[in-house]
Design a protein around this motif. Structure first.
Motif, PDB file in Angstrom:
ATOM      1  N   TRP A  34       0.865  -1.172   0.000  1.00 36.14           N
ATOM      2  CA  TRP A  34       0.000   0.000   0.000  1.00 36.14           C
ATOM      3  C   TRP A  34       0.901   1.222   0.000  1.00 36.14           C
ATOM      4  CZ3 TRP A  34      -1.064   3.759   3.990  1.00 36.14           C
ATOM      5  CH2 TRP A  34      -2.079   4.656   3.645  1.00 36.14           C
ATOM      6  N   ILE A  39       2.875  -4.746   3.326  1.00 35.86           N
ATOM      7  CA  ILE A  39       1.927  -4.959   4.411  1.00 35.86           C
ATOM      8  C   ILE A  39       2.371  -6.173   5.221  1.00 35.86           C
ATOM      9  CG2 ILE A  39      -0.475  -5.435   5.022  1.00 35.86           C
ATOM     10  CD1 ILE A  39      -0.061  -2.711   3.749  1.00 35.86           C
ATOM     11  N   VAL A  41       1.935  -9.284   7.706  1.00 40.31           N
ATOM     12  CA  VAL A  41       0.846 -10.217   7.993  1.00 40.31           C
ATOM     13  C   VAL A  41       1.364 -11.358   8.870  1.00 40.31           C
ATOM     14  CG1 VAL A  41      -0.403  -9.727   5.857  1.00 40.31           C
ATOM     15  CG2 VAL A  41       1.338 -11.534   5.884  1.00 40.31           C
ATOM     16  N   PRO A  89      -6.098  -8.506   6.138  1.00 41.48           N
ATOM     17  CA  PRO A  89      -6.244  -7.198   6.791  1.00 41.48           C
ATOM     18  C   PRO A  89      -6.315  -6.031   5.803  1.00 41.48           C
ATOM     19  CG  PRO A  89      -3.986  -7.903   6.952  1.00 41.48           C
ATOM     20  CD  PRO A  89      -4.731  -9.033   6.313  1.00 41.48           C
ATOM     21  N   TRP A  90      -6.963  -6.263   4.670  1.00 44.47           N
ATOM     22  CA  TRP A  90      -7.186  -5.197   3.695  1.00 44.47           C
ATOM     23  C   TRP A  90      -8.555  -5.381   3.053  1.00 44.47           C
ATOM     24  CZ3 TRP A  90      -2.554  -8.166   3.169  1.00 44.47           C
ATOM     25  CH2 TRP A  90      -2.659  -9.302   2.365  1.00 44.47           C
ATOM     26  N   THR A 112      -5.612  -2.150  -0.141  1.00 45.56           N
ATOM     27  CA  THR A 112      -5.969  -1.036   0.731  1.00 45.56           C
ATOM     28  C   THR A 112      -6.203  -1.567   2.130  1.00 45.56           C
ATOM     29  OG1 THR A 112      -7.032   0.139  -1.114  1.00 45.56           O
ATOM     30  CG2 THR A 112      -7.567   0.875   1.115  1.00 45.56           C
ATOM     31  N   PRO A 113      -5.234  -1.404   3.046  1.00 46.14           N
ATOM     32  CA  PRO A 113      -5.408  -1.924   4.405  1.00 46.14           C
ATOM     33  C   PRO A 113      -6.517  -1.182   5.138  1.00 46.14           C
ATOM     34  CG  PRO A 113      -3.480  -0.520   4.296  1.00 46.14           C
ATOM     35  CD  PRO A 113      -3.968  -0.682   2.886  1.00 46.14           C
ATOM     36  N   TYR A 114      -7.123  -1.850   6.103  1.00 45.75           N
ATOM     37  CA  TYR A 114      -8.138  -1.185   6.918  1.00 45.75           C
ATOM     38  C   TYR A 114      -7.485  -0.151   7.839  1.00 45.75           C
ATOM     39  CZ  TYR A 114     -11.167  -5.034   5.445  1.00 45.75           C
ATOM     40  OH  TYR A 114     -11.893  -5.932   4.703  1.00 45.75           O
ATOM     41  N   VAL A 116      -3.340   1.068   9.457  1.00 41.49           N
ATOM     42  CA  VAL A 116      -1.891   0.898   9.450  1.00 41.49           C
ATOM     43  C   VAL A 116      -1.335   1.428  10.771  1.00 41.49           C
ATOM     44  CG1 VAL A 116      -1.648   1.017   6.943  1.00 41.49           C
ATOM     45  CG2 VAL A 116      -1.500   3.124   8.297  1.00 41.49           C
ATOM     46  N   SER A 139      -9.230   2.673   5.596  1.00 39.60           N
ATOM     47  CA  SER A 139     -10.511   2.333   4.980  1.00 39.60           C
ATOM     48  C   SER A 139     -11.644   3.063   5.687  1.00 39.60           C
ATOM     49  CB  SER A 139     -10.740   0.819   5.054  1.00 39.60           C
ATOM     50  OG  SER A 139     -12.006   0.476   4.539  1.00 39.60           O
ATOM     51  N   THR A 203      -9.183  -5.554  12.707  1.00 42.60           N
ATOM     52  CA  THR A 203     -10.389  -4.851  12.295  1.00 42.60           C
ATOM     53  C   THR A 203     -11.604  -5.698  12.659  1.00 42.60           C
ATOM     54  OG1 THR A 203      -9.193  -3.857  10.447  1.00 42.60           O
ATOM     55  CG2 THR A 203     -11.597  -3.860  10.301  1.00 42.60           C
ATOM     56  N   TYR A 210      -3.282  -6.884  10.781  1.00 46.90           N
ATOM     57  CA  TYR A 210      -2.171  -6.135  10.179  1.00 46.90           C
ATOM     58  C   TYR A 210      -1.052  -6.099  11.217  1.00 46.90           C
ATOM     59  CZ  TYR A 210       0.513  -1.949   8.856  1.00 46.90           C
ATOM     60  OH  TYR A 210       1.521  -1.070   8.553  1.00 46.90           O
TER      61      TYR A 210
END
Length: 220
Positions: A34, A39, A41, A89-90, A112-114, A116, A139, A203, A210
């Motif tokens: 991103w 990202i 994980v 996590p995106w 697009t991560p929720y 960061v 997000s 999330t 994330y």
């Protein structure tokens, strides 16, 4: 009898031809990113799927993502469709990415991560490890569930691989502002020279977290 031997010979020839196909030698590699940043994980907790059309046996190819967001797969040259799966996590993205593999090919996969994590820092004091960090919302529709500090004896430290962890609930976190969380070093690591520490952010409604990059923390 001659007919049976002839058919058997044909089957053996076809079988040998099939077995003599060269294995795939091209490497597709890259990172899930991103804004050009990988990202983090859980190791092998998230994956991508590759599909190749035009073959009688059309099957998916699972591509697992390493904890630093990198991935790789050994493939035949050709055109593939890459799918970003739900549960990561995106944001869920239903469109596929066309990928052409020709020799060793590098492709970064945008997501697009929720949320960061920014400015993560860790320190050891006394019998505990403390992390300071800031969570930023990316997000628009995401709801924060929690943040968690993990410590472990190896660099592979996450939800499934840790010696100790402590949770900070969303109600105790102000987005965009510095947060602090501490975890006691367990007796199993009392004699260790160092541990690895990592922040995970979950999330609501999403299984995978994330993660920040694991940091080596000296204890002695």
């Amino acid at each position: 009898m001659k007919n049976i031997l002839f058919v058997f010979s044909i089957l053996m020839f076809v079988g040998c031809e099939y077995d003599n196909y060269d294995p795939p030698t091209s490497i597709l590699s890259g990172k899930v990113v991103w804004q050009n940043e990988p990202i983090g994980v859980r190791s092998t907790g998230t994956r991508l799927e590759l599909w190749q059309d035009g073959y009688a046996l059309r099957a998916k190819i699972d591509v697992y993502i390493d904890q630093d967001g990198s991935f790789s797969a050994c493939l035949f040259d050709g055109n593939y469709k890459l799918v970003r799966l739900a549960g990561a996590p995106w944001e869920n993205q239903t469109d596929t990415l066309p990928v052409t593999v020709k020799g060793n090919t590098v492709v970064d996969v945008p997501v697009t991560p929720y949320f960061v994590v920014r400015n993560a820092s860790f320190n050891h004091s006394g019998s505990s490890v403390t992390a300071t960090f800031t969570i930023e919302k990316v997000s628009a529709t995401a709801t924060l569930s929690l943040a968690r500090l993990y410590i472990g004896k190896t660099i592979i430290t996450d939800q499934n691989n840790n010696a100790a962890n402590v949770t900070l609930n969303a109600s105790d976190i102000s987005l965009g502002q510095s947060a602090t969380i501490s975890v006691d070093v367990p007796s199993s690591l009392a004699s260790a020279d160092y541990v690895f520490a990592r922040i995970g952010v979950q999330t609501s409604g999403v299984g995978e977290l994330y993660y920040t990059a694991p940091q080596k923390i000296q204890l002695k």
